[in-house]
Scaffold this active site. Structure first.
Site, PDB file in Angstrom:
ATOM      1  N   ASP A 318      -9.132  36.815  50.454  1.00 38.96           N
ATOM      2  CA  ASP A 318      -7.884  36.067  50.493  1.00 38.96           C
ATOM      3  C   ASP A 318      -7.314  35.999  49.083  1.00 38.96           C
ATOM      4  O   ASP A 318      -8.054  36.034  48.101  1.00 38.96           O
ATOM      5  CB  ASP A 318      -8.123  34.642  51.001  1.00 38.96           C
ATOM      6  CG  ASP A 318      -8.234  34.590  52.514  1.00 38.96           C
ATOM      7  OD1 ASP A 318      -7.551  35.389  53.174  1.00 38.96           O
ATOM      8  OD2 ASP A 318      -8.993  33.759  53.022  1.00 38.96           O
ATOM      9  N   THR A 420      15.691  17.088  49.357  1.00 38.86           N
ATOM     10  CA  THR A 420      16.506  17.683  48.296  1.00 38.86           C
ATOM     11  C   THR A 420      15.874  18.931  47.706  1.00 38.86           C
ATOM     12  O   THR A 420      16.561  19.765  47.123  1.00 38.86           O
ATOM     13  CB  THR A 420      16.733  16.675  47.163  1.00 38.86           C
ATOM     14  OG1 THR A 420      15.462  16.353  46.556  1.00 38.86           O
ATOM     15  CG2 THR A 420      17.371  15.394  47.702  1.00 38.86           C
ATOM     16  N   ARG A 421      14.551  19.058  47.804  1.00 37.62           N
ATOM     17  CA  ARG A 421      13.768  20.142  47.218  1.00 37.62           C
ATOM     18  C   ARG A 421      13.981  20.233  45.709  1.00 37.62           C
ATOM     19  O   ARG A 421      13.952  21.293  45.122  1.00 37.62           O
ATOM     20  CB  ARG A 421      14.087  21.483  47.882  1.00 37.62           C
ATOM     21  CG  ARG A 421      13.623  21.567  49.327  1.00 37.62           C
ATOM     22  CD  ARG A 421      13.774  22.950  49.889  1.00 37.62           C
ATOM     23  NE  ARG A 421      15.193  23.324  49.939  1.00 37.62           N
ATOM     24  CZ  ARG A 421      15.632  24.578  49.842  1.00 37.62           C
ATOM     25  NH1 ARG A 421      14.767  25.570  49.683  1.00 37.62           N
ATOM     26  NH2 ARG A 421      16.921  24.844  49.899  1.00 37.62           N
ATOM     27  N   ASP A 554     -12.219  29.788  56.450  1.00 35.13           N
ATOM     28  CA  ASP A 554     -12.512  28.360  56.604  1.00 35.13           C
ATOM     29  C   ASP A 554     -11.856  27.723  57.819  1.00 35.13           C
ATOM     30  O   ASP A 554     -12.158  26.588  58.165  1.00 35.13           O
ATOM     31  CB  ASP A 554     -12.096  27.589  55.349  1.00 35.13           C
ATOM     32  CG  ASP A 554     -10.599  27.683  55.075  1.00 35.13           C
ATOM     33  OD1 ASP A 554      -9.895  28.403  55.816  1.00 35.13           O
ATOM     34  OD2 ASP A 554     -10.132  27.035  54.120  1.00 35.13           O
TER      35      ASP A 554
END
Length: 719
Positions: A318, A420-421, A554
Site C-alpha cells: 500500500d 468552507t474547506r 487491515d
C-alpha cells in the site's frame, strides 16, 4: 510496541540440559532418523564396551568406551540445540502472557438501557472470568475493558498501547470497521457498551500465545522435505557401511594379519558420514527463525508463512502507511501575481501558527527554516514542539522576510471546516488570511491570478497537493504539500529488490500521485485508483504466473486477498476478519514491517542452506580421514589418502568423533542467530555459500582433527 524480549536464565539453562537427556527416549528420536541411528550406534558401542569380543573385535574396553561416550555426546548436544531453541519459544509465549491483565467488568442487567442513562443500579461488577460470551458490559471512562468484544453502542478513546505499543489512543465505536476491542485495554474518555465475543481463555492474546506455541512445534514443509532427504542419505550410508563389514570379512580370508573391520570403527565411520550436523540443528534453525519473527512483534501462525516470506517473488505494498507516513507536509511556497516569496511565506506562517494539523505545523516549520527561528510572545520557538512530520521538511531556499509572531495571540484563528474547506486567521488589524483547497479559495477570493490553475495543476501532476493562500481576498500564492515518504523506505525497497522480489504498489490515489511516489522510491510497478476489492484479482494474476506473493491489509475488504496471498500480514489494529484471514499478525500495525519479515524469511532459508552445505562438506572431509585409517591395514595403498598423516587409526577415529560431536554446540549460536544476510542476487548468494560454508566445511575438519591428533601424540594417547 517494544520488541518482545526473551531471556533465558540459569534455571532455564538447566531445564534445557535436563530436556536434552529426556529426549534420548528412542520413541522421540525416531522422528529424527539421523539422530536415531546415532543413538543405535551408541548402544552398539556400549555393548562392545561391556563385551568386547561379542563381534570379534580386537580393541580395548577403554577405546570402545571413548567411542560410546563421543557418540552419546553427539546425540545429547543435538538434543540440547533443540531444547534451547524451544525454551526461547516458550519464553516468548511467557512475554505475551505478561500482557494479560486481570480486570473486573460492569455486567449490564438490561442491555436495552440507553448508554447515557446507565447508573450503578443497571450493572453488577464481576470478575472478567465470570463474564460469558455474548454478555454485554458497560465500560466507562477510566475502566479496563474486561474481555475481547464488539462495541454495540457509543464511541470512546481507547489506550491500546499494552497490545500495540502505540501511545496514541484510538477511537472505537459501534458500526464500521472500528468496533473491535481487546480485553486489558483502557477507555480514556467517553463510554461504550461492549458485547463479549470470546470465551474465557479464547481472547486475542490467548490466541496469539497459542499461535506462538503451535508454530514453534510444527515442522515446516521445507523442513519435512529436508528430513526426508537426510533420512534417504542415512539409509544409503547404513547400507554402504553394512556392506563394508562383509567386505572386510572377505578381505580377512586372504590378507594375512588382517582380522576384519572393527564394528565400533564402522559405526564411527557411519556417524561421520551421515549429515549429523544439520540433522542436529534442523529443529533449532526452524524455531530460531520463528523466534526472530516474534521478536519483531509479528505473530506467525505457522512456520510455513515465514518460509514463504523467504521465497516471495512479488510484494504488494500500500502507499499510505507503508511507503508514505500518511501525512502531507509543506515542501515549498509559490508566489503568484504581484506577490513575492516574502508575502507568501508571511501569510502562510501567520495562518498556520495556531493550526494544530500536521499540514499546519509543517508550514510553520518550513517558514522558519527558510527564514530562521521566530520568537512568539512567550519567547519560545513556534515550532519547538512540532511532531516528527515537520522535522523532515527541508527549506528549498532562503527568503528574507520578517515573521512577526507578536500580537497574533490576540487574533482570531479560523479552524478548518468541511463546509468552507478553508482555515486561516483574522488579524487584530483587520487583515483576513485564508488557506485551503484551490477551488474553495478561488471561490472565496475577489482577485485570482491567471496562473493559479496552471501552477496548481503542475503541483498535482508532480504528486503534490496545492493549497491556495489569500490575503484580504487576493490570492497571493500556493503552498505545495507532498506525501511524506517514510524515512529510508527507498533504501529498503532497493534492498528487497536485490533479493529478487518484485515490488508492486497498489493505491487508491490518482495516477499522478501514484507515479510520483513510485518514481521517488523506485517501485517496479504501480496500480492507481485501486479498490481494495481488486487486490484479490491482482494476487491471483501474480500467482497464475507461478509466483509467490505477499501483501498487507487491515480492513474487512482486505480479508479475501490476505487469505489468498502466500504471505498475508494483517495489522493488529485492523478488523477481526483481516486478522483471521492473514497468516501473520503485526502487533505494531506497521505495514512496512512486511519488508523485515521477508528479510527474516530469507535469513531462515539462508541459514538452513548454509549449514547444510557446511555439514555435507564436513562429511566429505571426514570420509578422507576415516576411510584410510580403517582400511589401511587391509589395503596399504589407501595410505596415500591419509593426507593428514595421522598417528594411529584409533587416534583418527577418536579425533573425528570428537570433532563431529563438539562442532554441534559450537554451531548452536549461529543456528539461533542466523547467518549474516545481505540483500544479493541468487547467484551471488550461491557463490558466497559455496565459498564460505562449502570451503569452510571442507577445511575445518582437517584443521581440528589434525590438532586433536597432535594433542593425543603429545599426551601419549593411542600410541
Amino acid at each position: 510496541m517494544a520488541e518482545i524480549t526473551v531471556t533465558i536464565d540459569t534455571d532455564q539453562q538447566k531445564q534445557a540440559i535436563s530436556d536434552s537427556f529426556a529426549k534420548l527416549d528412542p520413541q522421540y528420536l525416531v522422528k529424527n532418523p539421523v539422530l536415531f541411528v546415532v543413538e543405535l550406534g551408541t548402544i552398539i558401542g556400549l555393548v562392545m564396551t561391556i563385551a568386547p569380543g561379542l563381534f570379534g573385535a580386537t580393541g580395548s574396553r577403554v577405546y570402545y568406551a571413548v567411542i560410546t561416550v563421543l557418540l552419546g555426546f553427539t546425540v545429547i548436544f543435538a538434543n540440547y540445540a533443540e531444547a534451547y531453541a524451544e525454551l526461547e519459544g516458550e519464553a516468548q509465549a511467557d512475554s505475551l502472557r505478561a500482557l494479560q491483565t486481570e480486570a473486573e467488568g460492569k455486567l449490564l442487567q438490561n442491555d436495552d438501557v440507553d448508554i447515557e442513562d446507565i447508573s450503578e443500579d443497571d450493572y453488577e461488577v464481576v470478575a472478567s472470568t465470570e463474564i460469558e460470551q455474548d454478555a454485554v458490559v458497560f465500560v466507562d471512562e477510566g475502566d479496563i475493558i474486561p474481555r475481547d468484544g464488539t462495541v454495540v453502542e457509543g464511541s470512546a478513546s481507547v489506550d491500546e498501547s499494552a497490545i500495540t505499543g502505540e501511545s496514541e489512543p484510538v477511537i472505537r465505536q459501534s458500526g464500521g470497521d472500528r468496533t473491535s476491542v481487546v480485553g486489558g485495554t483502557e477507555v480514556l474518555s467517553d463510554r461504550i457498551k461492549v458485547e463479549v465475543t470470546s470465551e474465557e481463555g479464547e481472547s486475542f492474546l490467548d490466541q496469539m500465545i497459542g499461535l506462538v506455541e503451535d508454530a514453534q512445534r510444527q515442522k515446516t514443509p521445507n523442513e519435512i522435505a529436508m528430513t526426508i532427504l537426510l533420512s534417504g542419505l542415512t539409509l544409503v550410508f547404513v547400507v554402504a557401511v553394512a556392506t563394508m563389514f562383509f567386505f572386510g570379512e572377505y578381505l580377512a580370508s586372504f590378507v594375512g594379519g588382517f582380522a576384519g573391520l572393527d564394528v565400533a570403527e564402522l559405526v564411527a565411520l557411519l556417524v561421520a558420514l551421515m549429515p549429523t550436523t544439520i540433522g542436529a540443528l534442523l529443529a533449532a534453525i526452524r524455531v530460531a527463525g520463528m523466534t526472530r519473527v516474534t521478536r519483531r512483534n509479528v505473530i506467525a501462525k505457522s512456520g510455513r508463512a515465514v518460509e514463504a516470506a523467504g521465497d516471495l517473488d512479488a510484494l504488494i505494498l500500500d502507499k499510505t502507511g507503508t511507503i508514505t507516513t500518511g501525512e502531507r507536509v509543506a515542501q515549498d511556497f509559490h508566489p503568484l501575481g504581484d506577490a513575492d516569496d516574502a508575502d507568501v511565506v508571511r501569510a502562510s506562517y501567520q495562518s498556520s501558527l495556531y493550526d494544530e494539523t500536521t499540514e499546519g505545523r509543517s508550514i510553520v516549520k518550513l517558514a522558519e527554516k527558510m527564514n530562521g527561528k521566530v520568537q512568539t510572545d512567550g519567547g519560545q520557538s513556534a515550532s519547538e514542539e512540532l511532531d516528527e512530520p515537520g522535522d523532515s521538511v527541508d527549506a528549498p531556499r532562503d527568503v528574507s522576510v520578517t515573521l512577526d509572531a507578536e500580537g497574533l495571540s490576540e487574533s482570531n484563528f479560523v479552524p478548518f471546516s468541511a463546509e468552507t474547506r478553508m482555515s486561516g486567521i483574522d488579524l487584530s488589524d483587520g487583515t483576513e488570511i485564508r488557506k485551503g483547497a484551490v477551488d474553495a479559495v478561488e471561490e472565496y477570493a475577489t482577485t485570482v491570478p491567471g496562473k493559479l490553475r496552471q501552477k496548481s495543476n503542475a503541483i498535482s501532476e508532480s504528486g503534490g497537493t496545492p493549497l491556495a493562500i489569500a490575503v484580504d481576498g487576493q490570492v497571493v500564492g500556493i503552498i505545495e504539500l507532498q506525501d511524506e515518504l517514510k524515512p529510508g523506505i527507498a533504501d529498503r525497497i532497493a534492498e528487497i529488490q536485490k533479493m529478487g522480489v518484485e515490488t508492486i504498489m497498489a493505491t487508491g490515489d490518482n495516477q499522478r500521485t501514484a507515479r510520483w511516489v513510485a518514481d521517488q522510491v523506485g517501485i517496479d510497478e504501480f496500480h492507481a485508483e485501486f479498490d481494495p476489492e481488486e487486490k484479490i484479482e491482482l494476487v491471483e494474476d501474480i500467482q497464475d504466473d507461478g509466483k509467490l506473493v505477499g501483501m498487507t491489509g487491515d480492513g474487512t475488504n482486505d480479508a479475501p486477498a490476505l487469505a489468498k496471498a502466500d504471505v498475508g500480514l494483517a495489522m493488529n489494529a485492523g478488523t477481526n476478519a483481516a486478522k483471521e484471514a492473514g497468516n501473520m499478525v503485526d502487533l505494531d500495525s506497521n505495514p512496512s514491517k512486511i519488508i523485515e519479515v521477508v528479510g527474516i524469511g530469507k535469513q531462515l532459508l539462508m541459514t538452513r542452506g548454509s549449514l547444510t552445505t557446511f555439514s555435507v562438506a564436513n562429511d566429505v572431509a571426514k570420509y578422507f580421514v576415516l576411510l584410510p585409517a580403517i582400511l589401511a591395514a587391509a589395503i596399504p595403498g589407501l595410505g596415500a589418502m591419509d593426507i593428514l598423516n595421522l598417528s594411529t587409526p584409533a587416534s583418527a577415529v577418536t579425533a573425528t568423533l570428537m570433532y563431529n560431536a563438539f562442532i554441534i554446540p559450537l554451531l548452536i549460536p549461529l543456528a539461533l542467530r542466523g547467518v549474516d544476510y545481505k540483500a544479493q542476487s541468487g547467484a551471488q548468494l550461491l557463490r558466497k555459500n559455496l565459498i564460505v560454508y562449502g570451503g569452510g566445511g571442507l577445511i575445518a575438519p582437517f584443521i581440528f582433527i589434525k590438532a586433536i591428533d597432535m594433542l593425543f601424540v603429545a599426551l601419549g594417547v593411542f600410541q
